[in-house]
Write a protein that holds these residues in place. Structure first.
Motif, short mmCIF file in Angstrom:
data_model
loop_
_atom_site.label_atom_id
_atom_site.label_comp_id
_atom_site.label_asym_id
_atom_site.label_seq_id
_atom_site.Cartn_x
_atom_site.Cartn_y
_atom_site.Cartn_z
N ALA A 294 0.84 -1.20 0.00
CA ALA A 294 0.00 0.00 0.00
C ALA A 294 0.88 1.25 0.00
CB ALA A 294 -0.92 -0.01 1.21
N ARG B 63 -10.82 17.57 -3.51
CA ARG B 63 -10.76 16.47 -2.54
C ARG B 63 -10.37 15.16 -3.23
NH1 ARG B 63 -11.11 14.84 2.12
NH2 ARG B 63 -12.97 13.60 1.83
N LEU C 93 -3.61 12.17 1.30
CA LEU C 93 -4.22 11.84 2.60
C LEU C 93 -3.63 10.55 3.13
CD1 LEU C 93 -7.97 12.14 3.31
CD2 LEU C 93 -6.88 9.97 3.77
N TYR C 94 -3.53 9.55 2.25
CA TYR C 94 -2.97 8.27 2.70
C TYR C 94 -1.45 8.33 2.85
CZ TYR C 94 -7.60 6.37 2.03
OH TYR C 94 -8.95 6.14 2.14
N GLY D 227 -0.13 10.77 4.50
CA GLY D 227 0.09 11.47 5.76
C GLY D 227 0.51 12.92 5.58
N ARG E 194 -1.72 19.52 1.56
CA ARG E 194 -2.55 18.76 0.60
C ARG E 194 -3.32 19.71 -0.31
NH1 ARG E 194 -4.72 15.13 4.97
NH2 ARG E 194 -6.77 16.04 4.63
N ARG F 16 -1.31 11.64 12.01
CA ARG F 16 -2.10 12.46 11.08
C ARG F 16 -2.85 11.61 10.06
NH1 ARG F 16 2.01 15.17 8.85
NH2 ARG F 16 2.06 16.69 10.51
N ARG F 17 -2.19 10.56 9.64
CA ARG F 17 -2.79 9.69 8.63
C ARG F 17 -4.07 9.04 9.16
NH1 ARG F 17 -2.11 4.62 7.00
NH2 ARG F 17 -2.04 4.23 4.77
N SER G 288 -6.81 11.47 9.42
CA SER G 288 -7.40 11.74 8.11
C SER G 288 -8.40 10.65 7.73
CB SER G 288 -6.31 11.83 7.04
OG SER G 288 -5.44 12.88 7.34
N VAL G 289 -8.04 9.40 8.04
CA VAL G 289 -8.94 8.29 7.70
C VAL G 289 -10.23 8.41 8.52
CG1 VAL G 289 -9.23 5.78 7.82
CG2 VAL G 289 -7.08 6.74 7.03
N GLU H 145 -12.30 10.92 6.93
CA GLU H 145 -12.98 10.40 5.74
C GLU H 145 -14.29 9.70 6.14
OE1 GLU H 145 -11.84 10.41 2.13
OE2 GLU H 145 -11.22 12.15 3.28
N ALA I 292 -4.38 3.31 0.39
CA ALA I 292 -5.06 2.93 1.63
C ALA I 292 -4.69 1.50 2.00
CB ALA I 292 -6.57 3.05 1.47
#
Lengths: 237, 432
Positions: free
Chosen positions: A94, A118, A125-126, A128, A134, B3-4, B7-8, B11, B346
């Motif tokens: 990943a 977005r 976002l993934y 970090g 972003r 932070r990650r 963020s999830v 979401e 992800a």
């Protein structure tokens, strides 16, 4: 230009980004084993722009999934950026996808309820990346595909060409080493497709490695080299 | 949390906001489940706690020695008097017992100025009797050692003193406010002769759910001296009212609650054949710890609340299955989204976390909406079926916890399903 099927010394070479060594992928369909990808060698150098053509069901998508670390080969070894990713744990795969690979799909695959901005932010976002950064990087990526005035629009409010450019911006925003595009112009008219292809070619000229899957010989002609996929086997056209 | 992950989580929260209808449906299911939970907890658990609180007033540190019930005409009754009280004190030497004898008779009691009389228990006991219970005096005062016992006769001015239980005051003076009963005179019979007693005090009624209590008490077939005494519809009289005849019972209050069992053991060893009320035929004295009686009552109400708990648990389970099914359907509609997120970096755990956040958030929001719904429902139920109901803030906390649990449980399968999706398989349907 190097021969992409010659992997001699490829793995050790600094020029190689993606190396497939006898990589194959077979599935079981009921009691029958299907060789979607027969064992093949492939050496992709940094900055290469390859087009892969072939009829439906020839294994193009399977190849793309393996190259994109979305699927694991059932035979052989896949070295990406010097690391054997064919046996890498899912969690690390990943991270590899997030940091190294950009995807562009024929049907765009945008989040329908989210704005263009977005959508483009998603890989960051993934990764970090802080929210403020972003926003800046996603805005820049959208501007780089000519959509600076569409950042707040949702996919349903954009034309097909614009949606594909959003998808391209999403792929480029993380500055990937490898861009995988699967029929990126398949759902677009000639003009819109041309703009998307031009943007991809521009990234290639800047040194990004691009592998593009297409049915269209004109699209393939934009690439530096075209390979042909037939019955799970990759060869010259 | 890094932070990650934040963020999830974001979401997941955004998804709830972006799909209001879907979220509303899920939240509604949760709201119903939590409303039922609040409702049942308020009714069952609340009542159980109230009753437990009530019975704790009945003298957990008290052991009673009493006469066995007359099971047959002419059945011999053992002697119970000053000698037995002194013996009890000797048996319990070292345990610091307070010996409180009482004489108890049933009598018709009528308030002066009232037309109806009520058959109630008369309890003649020393002033220390109040220490066998934990009941406050609501109006007036408790009995003193110098209170008069009065004299026989209906016209006499020699009026004695008495204290009424709150429930007894209500029965004797049905139209009179309890505070106004103090100072009034009641007519009753002492050893067959009429006697007038002036009310000097009213005790609080310790039984909030009197009807339920009495139903239980009679249902258990335990109309014993203890339970009739603890039905709190008594008239308390000065110790000397019944002269120096035999005691009906001796209550022994122990300063240390931990000594109750030992005291009971010592007394049983001397006086009783059995520890319980089920086998009383020998004519020997009954030794009975009030704690046992209280525990039996507590166990009975516990059964009721257990059934209530099973009901809400079952409903929460059904809600969990419904919400889980809704989530699963939602996840099936979101295969492409999940595959895309996986393409973009992800992890499986990110997908599972997002789905779980969505599930917990909707269940929690629904649960919060269900709290007032449950409160109103319980209040309505109380009005309709006259059922006791108690709502406390901690029940709301429990219900909120249940909502979170509901969200977690209902998200397990959908989250697992989504996290296991192979992006290549999903994309293959569209690519090529």
């Amino acid at each position: 230009m190097h021969d992409p099927f010659d992997i001699t010394d490829c793995a050790a070479g600094a020029e190689a980004l993606a190396v497939l060594e006898g990589v194959g992928r077979s599935y079981r369909s009921g009691a029958v084993a299907v060789d979607a990808l027969k064992p093949l060698d492939l050496c992709v150098h940094r900055g290469d722009f390859l087009a892969v053509m072939g009829p439906s069901g020839s294994g193009k998508s399977t190849l793309l999934h393996v190259l994109g670390c979305l699927d694991r080969p059932t035979a052989g070894r896949y070295l990406l950026n010097g690391h054997d990713v064919s046996r890498m744990p899912d969690r690390e795969l990943a991270e590899v996808r997030n940091a190294t690979i950009g995807f562009v799909f024929q049907r765009f695959h945008l989040l329908a309820d989210e704005s263009a901005l977005r959508n483009v932010e998603l890989p960051l976002l993934y990764g970090g990346v802080p929210r403020a950064e972003r926003r800046v990087r996603a805005s820049e990526a959208l501007a780089s595909v000519g959509l600076e005035d569409r950042v707040a629009h949702r996919p349903g409010e954009l034309s097909g060409g614009e949606q594909q450019r959003v998808a391209l911006a999403r792929a480029l925003v993380k500055r990937p080493r490898l861009l995988l595009a699967d029929e990126p112009t398949g759902n677009l008219d000639t003009a819109a497709g041309g703009r998307v292809l031009e943007r991809i070619a521009e990234e290639s000229r800047r040194g990004m490695t691009v592998i593009l899957i297409t049915h269209d010989p004109e699209v393939a002609a934009r690439a530096g080299r075209t390979l042909m996929m037939r019955d799970g086997t990759l060869g010259h056209p | 949390m890094n932070r990650r992950l934040l963020s999830v989580v974001g979401e997941g929260l955004l998804h709830v906001v972006r799909h209001p209808l879907r979220s509303l449906l899920t939240a509604f299911t949760s709201a119903i489940a939590i409303a039922v939970t609040v409702n049942v907890i308020s009714l069952a658990f609340g009542m159980q706690e109230d009753i437990a609180g009530d019975v704790d007033r009945f003298g957990r540190n008290t052991v009673d020695v009493g006469l066995p019930p007359a099971l047959a005409p002419g059945m011999p009754r053992p002697p119970l008097g000053a000698a037995q009280a002194a013996r009890a004190a000797a048996i319990l030497d070292g345990l610091d017992p307070l010996i409180v004898p009482r004489r108890q008779r049933a009598s018709p009691v009528r308030g002066e100025g009232q037309t109806e009389s009520e058959r109630l228990q008369l309890v003649a006991a020393p002033p220390t009797y109040l220490r066998t219970l934990n009941i406050p005096v609501a109006h007036g005062r408790w009995l003193r050692s110098d209170d008069p016992v009065g004299a026989p006769g209906t016209e006499t001015d020699a009026v004695g003193a008495c204290v009424l239980d709150g429930a007894a005051a209500e029965r004797i003076f049905p139209q009179v406010a309890p505070a106004a009963v103090v100072g009034r005179v009641v007519a009753l019979r002492v050893e067959g002769a009429p006697r007038r007693m002036r009310v000097v005090g009213i005790l609080s009624d310790p039984l909030r759910y009197r009807e339920l209590f009495e139903t239980f008490d009679e249902g258990k077939g335990a109309r014993t001296l203890t339970s009739s005494l603890l039905s709190f519809r008594n008239v308390y009289l000065p110790e000397a009212t019944f002269g120096d005849g035999p005691y009906t019972g001796i209550s022994i209050v122990l300063a240390d609650g931990g000594a109750v069992v030992e005291a009971q053991e010592r007394l049983i060893g001397v006086w009783a054949d059995a520890r319980d009320l089920a086998s009383l035929s020998s004519g020997r004295l009954v030794v009975f710890a009030r704690g046992q009686w209280m525990d039996a009552l507590g166990a009975s109400t516990m059964q009721g609340s257990m059934i209530g708990n099973l009901v809400w648990m079952l409903i929460v389970l059904v809600a969990a299955i419904m919400i889980s099914t809704l989530h699963l359907i939602t996840v099936r509609e979101r295969y492409d989204e999940v595959a895309l997120r996986r393409c973009e970096g992800a992890r499986r755990s990110d997908i599972a976390l997002q789905i779980t956040v969505e599930g917990v958030t909707t269940a929690l929001l629904g649960g919060l909406a269900g709290l007032p719904l449950g409160y109103v429902g319980a209040a309505l139920l109380r009005e309709i079926v006259q059922f006791p109901f108690r709502f406390e803030f901690r029940y709301a906390l429990v219900a909120t916890g249940v909502a979170v649990f509901l969200g977690l449980v209902s998200s397990v399968l959908p989250a697992r399903h989504a996290a296991r999706l192979q992006p290549a398989q999903v994309l293959s349907r569209r690519l090529t």
